[in-house]
Structures are given as C-alpha cells and as structure tokens.
Design a protein around this motif. Sequence first.
Motif, mmCIF file in Angstrom:
data_model
loop_
_atom_site.group_PDB
_atom_site.id
_atom_site.type_symbol
_atom_site.label_atom_id
_atom_site.label_comp_id
_atom_site.label_asym_id
_atom_site.label_seq_id
_atom_site.Cartn_x
_atom_site.Cartn_y
_atom_site.Cartn_z
ATOM 1 N N GLY A 181 0.833 -1.185 0.000
ATOM 2 C CA GLY A 181 0.000 0.000 0.000
ATOM 3 C C GLY A 181 0.869 1.236 0.000
ATOM 4 O O GLY A 181 2.059 1.177 -0.315
ATOM 5 N N ASN A 182 0.289 2.347 0.373
ATOM 6 C CA ASN A 182 1.007 3.622 0.428
ATOM 7 C C ASN A 182 1.130 4.050 1.888
ATOM 8 O O ASN A 182 0.110 4.329 2.532
ATOM 9 N N PRO A 183 2.356 4.112 2.436
ATOM 10 C CA PRO A 183 2.522 4.517 3.839
ATOM 11 C C PRO A 183 1.973 5.915 4.129
ATOM 12 O O PRO A 183 1.701 6.246 5.277
ATOM 13 N N GLY A 184 1.814 6.717 3.075
ATOM 14 C CA GLY A 184 1.312 8.080 3.262
ATOM 15 C C GLY A 184 -0.185 8.213 3.145
ATOM 16 O O GLY A 184 -0.713 9.332 3.165
ATOM 17 N N ASP A 185 -0.898 7.095 3.058
ATOM 18 C CA ASP A 185 -2.353 7.161 2.920
ATOM 19 C C ASP A 185 -3.013 7.842 4.117
ATOM 20 O O ASP A 185 -2.534 7.735 5.253
ATOM 21 N N VAL A 186 -4.104 8.528 3.833
ATOM 22 C CA VAL A 186 -4.918 9.162 4.876
ATOM 23 C C VAL A 186 -6.379 8.927 4.534
ATOM 24 O O VAL A 186 -6.726 8.561 3.406
ATOM 25 N N VAL A 187 -7.242 9.134 5.506
ATOM 26 C CA VAL A 187 -8.681 9.114 5.265
ATOM 27 C C VAL A 187 -9.284 10.319 5.965
ATOM 28 O O VAL A 187 -8.890 10.660 7.082
ATOM 29 N N GLU A 188 -10.196 10.985 5.290
ATOM 30 C CA GLU A 188 -10.819 12.181 5.845
ATOM 31 C C GLU A 188 -12.132 11.819 6.529
ATOM 32 O O GLU A 188 -12.934 11.051 6.001
ATOM 33 N N LEU A 189 -12.315 12.391 7.703
ATOM 34 C CA LEU A 189 -13.506 12.128 8.517
ATOM 35 C C LEU A 189 -14.248 13.445 8.739
ATOM 36 O O LEU A 189 -13.781 14.300 9.500
ATOM 37 N N PRO A 190 -15.366 13.648 8.071
ATOM 38 C CA PRO A 190 -16.118 14.903 8.231
ATOM 39 C C PRO A 190 -16.668 15.061 9.649
ATOM 40 O O PRO A 190 -17.127 14.097 10.269
ATOM 41 N N ALA A 191 -16.646 16.276 10.141
ATOM 42 C CA ALA A 191 -17.127 16.551 11.500
ATOM 43 C C ALA A 191 -18.610 16.275 11.642
ATOM 44 O O ALA A 191 -19.087 15.974 12.747
ATOM 45 N N ASN A 192 -19.367 16.347 10.533
ATOM 46 C CA ASN A 192 -20.816 16.143 10.658
ATOM 47 C C ASN A 192 -21.165 14.721 11.080
ATOM 48 O O ASN A 192 -22.190 14.487 11.717
ATOM 49 N N ILE A 193 -20.299 13.745 10.722
ATOM 50 C CA ILE A 193 -20.543 12.371 11.183
ATOM 51 C C ILE A 193 -20.373 12.301 12.701
ATOM 52 O O ILE A 193 -21.160 11.666 13.407
ATOM 53 N N VAL A 194 -19.340 12.960 13.191
ATOM 54 C CA VAL A 194 -19.077 12.985 14.634
ATOM 55 C C VAL A 194 -20.249 13.614 15.369
ATOM 56 O O VAL A 194 -20.752 13.068 16.365
ATOM 57 N N ALA A 195 -20.692 14.766 14.884
ATOM 58 C CA ALA A 195 -21.795 15.476 15.540
ATOM 59 C C ALA A 195 -23.064 14.641 15.542
ATOM 60 O O ALA A 195 -23.801 14.600 16.542
ATOM 61 N N ALA A 196 -23.329 13.935 14.426
ATOM 62 C CA ALA A 196 -24.538 13.116 14.338
ATOM 63 C C ALA A 196 -24.524 11.991 15.364
ATOM 64 O O ALA A 196 -25.536 11.719 16.027
ATOM 65 N N ASP A 242 -13.300 21.204 10.404
ATOM 66 C CA ASP A 242 -14.564 20.561 10.056
ATOM 67 C C ASP A 242 -14.325 19.225 9.359
ATOM 68 O O ASP A 242 -15.263 18.527 9.011
ATOM 69 N N VAL A 243 -13.036 18.895 9.161
ATOM 70 C CA VAL A 243 -12.650 17.587 8.632
ATOM 71 C C VAL A 243 -11.418 17.134 9.396
ATOM 72 O O VAL A 243 -10.489 17.922 9.616
ATOM 73 N N TYR A 244 -11.409 15.856 9.787
ATOM 74 C CA TYR A 244 -10.271 15.315 10.540
ATOM 75 C C TYR A 244 -9.549 14.290 9.675
ATOM 76 O O TYR A 244 -10.180 13.450 9.029
ATOM 77 N N VAL A 245 -8.237 14.401 9.663
ATOM 78 C CA VAL A 245 -7.419 13.524 8.825
ATOM 79 C C VAL A 245 -6.817 12.423 9.693
ATOM 80 O O VAL A 245 -6.084 12.696 10.642
ATOM 81 N N LEU A 246 -7.142 11.195 9.351
ATOM 82 C CA LEU A 246 -6.602 10.030 10.045
ATOM 83 C C LEU A 246 -5.537 9.396 9.164
ATOM 84 O O LEU A 246 -5.701 9.308 7.945
ATOM 85 N N ASP A 247 -4.451 8.949 9.769
ATOM 86 C CA ASP A 247 -3.382 8.380 8.959
ATOM 87 C C ASP A 247 -2.909 7.053 9.524
ATOM 88 O O ASP A 247 -3.527 6.471 10.419
ATOM 89 N N ASN A 248 -1.798 6.576 9.001
ATOM 90 C CA ASN A 248 -1.319 5.238 9.341
ATOM 91 C C ASN A 248 -0.694 5.115 10.726
ATOM 92 O O ASN A 248 -0.224 4.024 11.077
ATOM 93 N N ASP A 249 -0.665 6.191 11.506
ATOM 94 C CA ASP A 249 -0.236 6.010 12.897
ATOM 95 C C ASP A 249 -1.371 5.407 13.736
ATOM 96 O O ASP A 249 -1.167 5.003 14.882
ATOM 97 N N LEU A 250 -2.582 5.359 13.111
ATOM 98 C CA LEU A 250 -3.754 4.720 13.720
ATOM 99 C C LEU A 250 -4.119 5.319 15.069
ATOM 100 O O LEU A 250 -4.600 4.640 15.975
ATOM 101 N N ILE A 308 -6.224 8.486 17.193
ATOM 102 C CA ILE A 308 -7.310 9.471 17.127
ATOM 103 C C ILE A 308 -6.710 10.855 17.358
ATOM 104 O O ILE A 308 -6.082 11.099 18.392
ATOM 105 N N PRO A 309 -6.874 11.796 16.427
ATOM 106 C CA PRO A 309 -6.360 13.153 16.651
ATOM 107 C C PRO A 309 -7.012 13.767 17.897
ATOM 108 O O PRO A 309 -8.233 13.660 18.066
ATOM 109 N N PRO A 310 -6.242 14.380 18.771
ATOM 110 C CA PRO A 310 -6.817 14.986 19.979
ATOM 111 C C PRO A 310 -7.941 15.975 19.672
ATOM 112 O O PRO A 310 -8.917 16.063 20.426
ATOM 113 N N THR A 311 -7.809 16.705 18.545
ATOM 114 C CA THR A 311 -8.854 17.679 18.205
ATOM 115 C C THR A 311 -10.174 16.992 17.882
ATOM 116 O O THR A 311 -11.246 17.555 18.118
#
Length: 477
Positions: A311-326, A353-361, A363-366
């Motif tokens: 895979g790509n070690p630099g991969d990320v996935v974006e998590l919209p804040a609206n899912i969290v709020a819901a 309003d979007v949180y970036v998750l990466d391969n360090d697995l 949860i961003p504190p924010t």
Amino acid sequence: MADLDDFTAWFEQNNGFIDKEYMGFTVFSPEEGGRGAVALKDIPEGHTLFTIPRTLTLSTRTSELPHAFGLEAWKSANLHQGWAGLILCMMWEEAKGQASKWGPYLASLPSRFDTPVFWSDEDLTLLEGTTVVGKLGREDAERTYNEIIVPALQSHPELFSAEAAEKYYTLTQYHLMGSRILSRSFDVERWEGEGDDEENEAANTSRDMDVDEPEPQGEAAPASAEDAVEEEEEEDPSDVAMVPVADLLNARFECENAKLFYEEKVLKMISTKPIKAGEQIWNTYGDLPNSELLRRYGHVDLLPLPNGKKGNPGDVVELPANIVAAVVTEKLGTSQATAEERIDWWLEEGGDDVYVLDNDLEIPPTLASFAKLIGLSPEDWKKAKGKGKPPKAIMDQSMVEILREVLRRRLQQYPTSEVEDEKALEGELPLNARHATVVRLGEKRILSGILSNLKDVTKRKRDEEERSGQKGKKSRK
C-alpha cells in the motif's frame, strides 16, 4: 521514443543541458511510473543532472500571449488569476505548432491521462466513500472555461481564429492542459530583477529565492501542491510553470533522490543522494496519499508495508465533523440546535470541520475534543465558551464508544468491504477499477486499524475494572 528524441534535441538547441553520460530516459513498468529517467552510471550526491534556462520554462511570464493580448486587457479578463491564463497560453502555443518556441516540448507531453477527471460516471462510482470525486473540480473548471476563456477567445479573433478554436481551444483541450499543469508543473518564483516594471505589476511579484554557489539553496517545488484552496490563495499564479525535462522524472513515496533548485538564470536538477547505475531517478510529489496521487497524476503507489501487505505509507482518510456530531447527538441526546450552536463556535475558534486520520492509527486529539464539546452538559458548555477553550480530549469509555460508532459509519460509506477489496486485487481488474480499489482499501485499513485499537482500549478498561472488582471482594473477606 522518437518524440522524446526531437524534444531533447530542441532542449539542447535552446541552451538546455543534459548530462547524457550519467542520465538517460527509458520506459519502466507501469508500477515503476512508465517513462522516466535512469542512471546510466553511478551518480554521486550533488551531481547536476540537467540545467534548464529560465527562459525555456513555459508560464504566463515567458509566453508572448499576455503581451499580445494586452496586459491591462489580460487583467480585466481575469486571466491573471488561477490557472486560466497559463492554460490559455499553452493552448495558444500549441495552436502555433512548430512556430511556437515550445512546439517540440508540447508535442512530447501526454495527450491522455488516467486521472478521474476523465473517467466515466460509471467508473467514478468506484470511488464512492473517498473524497476524490468531490475534489475533482470539474464543474468549477467548466465554469472558468465558459466565463473566462470563451469571452477571451471572442474578444481577440486576431489571436484565436475560429478555425483554430474548433481544435485547440475546446473544453476538452482546456481539461487536458489543466491536467498537464496539475501533474507536471512546478512553482518557479521570480528572480530578483526578472521582468520589467509593467510585468511585475501585472503578474503580482512574489518573494525571491537565493542560491549560493556551490551549494544550491533555493528548492523549486512541484506546483501541483498549490491546488489546495488555501495555497491557491497565497500563490502567485504567474509562478506556476511548465519545466521541460524536469517533468519527465517520476516520483514515489520516500524515494526522492534528486531535486530541482533555483539559480538566477537557470534551474538545476541535482542528485540529493548517491544513485546506482540502472536505478530510476526520482523527484518528489511530496509523499502524497494514493487518493491525491490518483486525482492529480493518475497512478497509485503500492509499496511494502510493515504488516507484510502492500500500500502507500502516506495514505490518509478524511472524517467529516458532521458524522461525529450526528453520532454524539444520537448517543447523548444533544438537540440539533445545541449541536449547531457548538459547531459554529468551534469553527469560529479555528476548529476543523474535517479530521485527517493516517497510518499512525491514532485518534487526533482535536477530534476527541470536538466530540466532547458536542456532548457537554449546559453548565460545562457555558464554562468552555466563557474560557474560550474547547474541552480536553479525555478518552473515557463513553468517548471510546462514540468514536467507534463514528468510524463504523465512515466505513459504511464505501460500497465494498475491506475483505472484498483485498480479494478483488488478487484478480484481474480494469485500470480504473484497480486504482479505485487500492485507494478505498488504503483508507479502510486506517479506519479498521483505529477501530481495532479502540477495541483494545475497551478490553483493557474492562479487564482493569474486573481486576479492581476482584481485589475489592478479596479485601472484604
């Protein structure tokens, strides 16, 4: 590679230099990037591989079109903003054919891209769940073409003939030139004293770079990174340039062994580490995730990962804040009006309003802080607002459960499962389907990896509670 031979001959005839003793061009496998540069013999660190005169770069500063159009008229037509002006320059130069200074160079550029902007609607559904489709900007590009390019063409029929318009100035050509810029351009900032005062005023002069011999100091960055909205606002569009020869180098995650550097009159590609004979000479795209590599360049990276997969070690996935709020509003019973008030405050305070998750697995504190904010009691919300500080990201059991549900819902946005994607890649797939599957799979692995970590957190807490309860029973005996 006849077209490449014509191109390199043109390049050298115009005072470009290629060290053919050390570097050549060849066609690698698709996995290695296709056409690229190869070391013909061992290359030491700090070796100049090729030199490009600044006058040979193609930009709105070097093309004659802005002057022929009229600099004031150019600005009035909004051709000095974004990439519209450079795209029009490239169209115009290509329409001139061999009469153009860059004729052989433009003829050597790809006329077909595998980037999603050229995919069918059916193939685009393969990217469902990713953020790629939302970032293509196809509608914005077509709006710019219709509102800026078409009126510019109509205003100067002496420059853009109706006959040429049918072939060289179409919307298809506009997308093609935009893709060439996105995938192959660099930021080449103006050197001190470069250009006259009228040009400086029209082009919105940028800051200077400095180089001290013999060590190069000013590094030229690939301009593709500019297309993020925030960077577009800061960048001088006249700095974006097509750089012959430099754009032939491929890139791969953390494989960079050469960089392009500024000097007063030339740009130099210089090796940054020793390169063995037969090895590919790699530039850098900034170690981007596969979602961005696909969107910008039409390829993905598949490299060995620590878990034994590819895979790509630099991969990320974006998590919209609206899912969290819901999820928080459903789990904790927070009203929609309360959630919206807190979201507005969070954004006003500079929150994401979007949180970036990466391969360090991790949860961003924010992210945890935002989730905590939405679920605060009225008293705690009043305190947080009064202090102007969001709550601390405390990962208690309630927060763990909320975040697990958030991740599960994000995974549900993909049309296939992680297991299905892995199985699909074991067989034969059309190119677009393979690329889309690789992108989806990289993102899902991050989400499922974080979910697994949160599950471990839950298990550890339960084990601790059980041990604590057993100790309590023993102490009462």
